[in-house]
Design an enzyme around this catalytic site. Structure first.
Site, PDB file in Angstrom:
ATOM      1  N   ASN A 105      27.691  48.670  63.606  1.00  0.00           N
ATOM      2  CA  ASN A 105      28.564  49.339  62.742  1.00  0.00           C
ATOM      3  C   ASN A 105      27.658  50.756  62.346  1.00  0.00           C
ATOM      4  O   ASN A 105      26.575  50.562  61.542  1.00  0.00           O
ATOM      5  CB  ASN A 105      28.773  48.572  61.538  1.00  0.00           C
ATOM      6  CG  ASN A 105      29.614  49.591  60.395  1.00  0.00           C
ATOM      7  OD1 ASN A 105      30.223  50.587  60.667  1.00  0.00           O
ATOM      8  ND2 ASN A 105      29.728  48.915  59.319  1.00  0.00           N
ATOM      9  N   GLU A 139      32.061  48.666  52.139  1.00  0.00           N
ATOM     10  CA  GLU A 139      31.902  49.949  51.413  1.00  0.00           C
ATOM     11  C   GLU A 139      33.329  50.524  51.132  1.00  0.00           C
ATOM     12  O   GLU A 139      33.360  51.451  50.641  1.00  0.00           O
ATOM     13  CB  GLU A 139      30.991  50.622  52.540  1.00  0.00           C
ATOM     14  CG  GLU A 139      29.519  50.317  52.219  1.00  0.00           C
ATOM     15  CD  GLU A 139      28.766  50.358  53.635  1.00  0.00           C
ATOM     16  OE1 GLU A 139      29.114  51.090  54.492  1.00  0.00           O
ATOM     17  OE2 GLU A 139      27.554  49.887  53.676  1.00  0.00           O
ATOM     18  N   GLU A 141      30.393  38.960  55.467  1.00  0.00           N
ATOM     19  CA  GLU A 141      29.294  39.800  55.337  1.00  0.00           C
ATOM     20  C   GLU A 141      28.995  39.949  53.592  1.00  0.00           C
ATOM     21  O   GLU A 141      29.766  40.656  52.643  1.00  0.00           O
ATOM     22  CB  GLU A 141      29.607  41.353  55.441  1.00  0.00           C
ATOM     23  CG  GLU A 141      29.897  41.516  56.928  1.00  0.00           C
ATOM     24  CD  GLU A 141      29.676  43.076  57.305  1.00  0.00           C
ATOM     25  OE1 GLU A 141      28.724  43.541  57.966  1.00  0.00           O
ATOM     26  OE2 GLU A 141      30.516  43.805  56.887  1.00  0.00           O
ATOM     27  N   GLY A 200      22.609  45.990  53.713  1.00  0.00           N
ATOM     28  CA  GLY A 200      21.821  47.357  53.646  1.00  0.00           C
ATOM     29  C   GLY A 200      20.529  46.937  52.396  1.00  0.00           C
ATOM     30  O   GLY A 200      20.133  47.937  52.079  1.00  0.00           O
ATOM     31  N   SER A 229      22.224  42.854  56.743  1.00  0.00           N
ATOM     32  CA  SER A 229      20.537  43.011  57.177  1.00  0.00           C
ATOM     33  C   SER A 229      20.098  42.034  58.422  1.00  0.00           C
ATOM     34  O   SER A 229      18.993  41.537  58.106  1.00  0.00           O
ATOM     35  CB  SER A 229      20.043  42.608  55.811  1.00  0.00           C
ATOM     36  OG  SER A 229      20.117  43.607  54.978  1.00  0.00           O
TER      37      SER A 229
HETATM   38  P1  PGA Z   1      23.388  46.401  57.722  1.00  0.00           P
HETATM   39  O1  PGA Z   1      24.982  46.542  57.280  1.00  0.00           O
HETATM   40  O2  PGA Z   1      23.128  45.488  58.935  1.00  0.00           O
HETATM   41  O3  PGA Z   1      22.623  47.710  57.385  1.00  0.00           O
HETATM   42  O4  PGA Z   1      23.002  45.441  56.395  1.00  0.00           O
HETATM   43  C1  PGA Z   1      25.984  45.834  57.894  1.00  0.00           C
HETATM   44  C2  PGA Z   1      27.255  46.332  57.739  1.00  0.00           C
HETATM   45  O5  PGA Z   1      27.682  46.935  56.672  1.00  0.00           O
HETATM   46  O6  PGA Z   1      28.180  46.031  58.508  1.00  0.00           O
END
Ligand code: PGA
Length: 255
Positions: A16, A103, A173, A179, A219
């Site tokens: 992503n 998000e 998630e 993140g 992450s």
């Molecule tokens: P990340 O994001 O791997 O940077 O934590 C995952 C996502 O938002 O799908």
């Protein structure tokens, strides 16, 4: 619909990219990734910015990489300045679309009802939806994780019947892991994935939950990807930050 595919032992890795990479940068990434995917038995997918879909999907056709979008509007067309429809995404070359990413839920105020409308639209236009669910840190602290995931999943799947069920991919998630560098342990992720699968069984019935891929996101990196993928109910991963560098991503998709 050209499906992202049922479980059957094949793990799926979706990168992503969020709001990263111009079309030119995206194309150069995919060209470098192409030869490296030959070594991978995983199903490799990239959710890229709208402006990169067309160029990148033409390139990806010759390789084992599927291209998708990160969001879309629920209407088929209309006066929605700045929005994009499922048919536009399909024509540009997208096979799938992420819906309900945290998000989108938190920064752009998308609620379960709206996400459900987007799910219905994507399915009716034969664009495969990847429904994202997950609790915040506070919800976990308060012991509400299962309640929140149940609500997001059941409301997201409202009016989606068994015939469409096999076209869905689910992504768990936890918001506290996105993140932040804090990943769920494989055991915690497995527990939530098994719970999600039981909800899919409750919603669809007929055993189709056994074929639906449930991905983990939050992450994911080279240090934690393998133990996560070894869990019986983790069918793949949704990777943000670690999908932006082609060499790192290529190592993530190695078996
Ligand atoms: P990340 O994001 O791997 O940077 O934590 C995952 C996502 O938002 O799908």
């Amino acid at each position: 619909m050209d499906s992202l595919g049922a479980r059957r032992g094949v793990k799926m890795v979706i990168g992503n990219w969020k709001m990263h990479k111009t079309a030119k940068e995206a194309l150069s990434f995919v060209r470098s990734l192409g030869p490296l995917t030959k070594k991978s038995s995983h199903k490799v997918c990239l959710a890229v910015p709208f402006t990169a879909i067309h160029a990148v999907s033409l390139e990806a056709k010759q390789m084992n990489v599927r291209i998708g979008a990160q969001n879309m509007h629920e209407a088929s067309e209309g006066a929605f300045t700045g929005e994009i429809s499922a048919s536009m995404l399909k024509e540009a070359g997208a096979d799938f679309v992420l819906l309900g990413h945290s998000e989108r839920r938190h920064l752009f105020c998308e609620n379960d009802e709206r996400i459900n409308q987007k799910m219905l639209r994507a399915l009716s236009e034969e664009l495969q939806p990847v429904l994202c669910v997950g609790e915040t840190a506070l919800e976990r602290e308060e012991g509400l994780s299962r309640q929140v995931v149940r609500r997001q999943l059941m409301e997201g799947l409202k009016d989606i019947h068994r015939e469409w069920g096999s076209r869905i991919v689910l992504a768990y998630e936890p918001v506290w892991a996105i993140g932040t560098g804090k990943t769920a342990t494989p055991e915690l992720a497995q527990e939530m994935h098994a719970f999600c699968r039981s909800l899919l069984a409750e919603h669809f019935g007929g055993g189709i939950e056994k074929d639906l891929p449930i991905l983990y996101g939050g992450s994911v990196n080279l240090n934690n990807v393998r133990p996560l993928l070894e869990q019986p109910d983790i069918d793949g991963v949704l990777v943000g930050g670690a999908s932006l560098d082609v060499e790192l991503f290529a190592r993530l998709i190695e078996d």
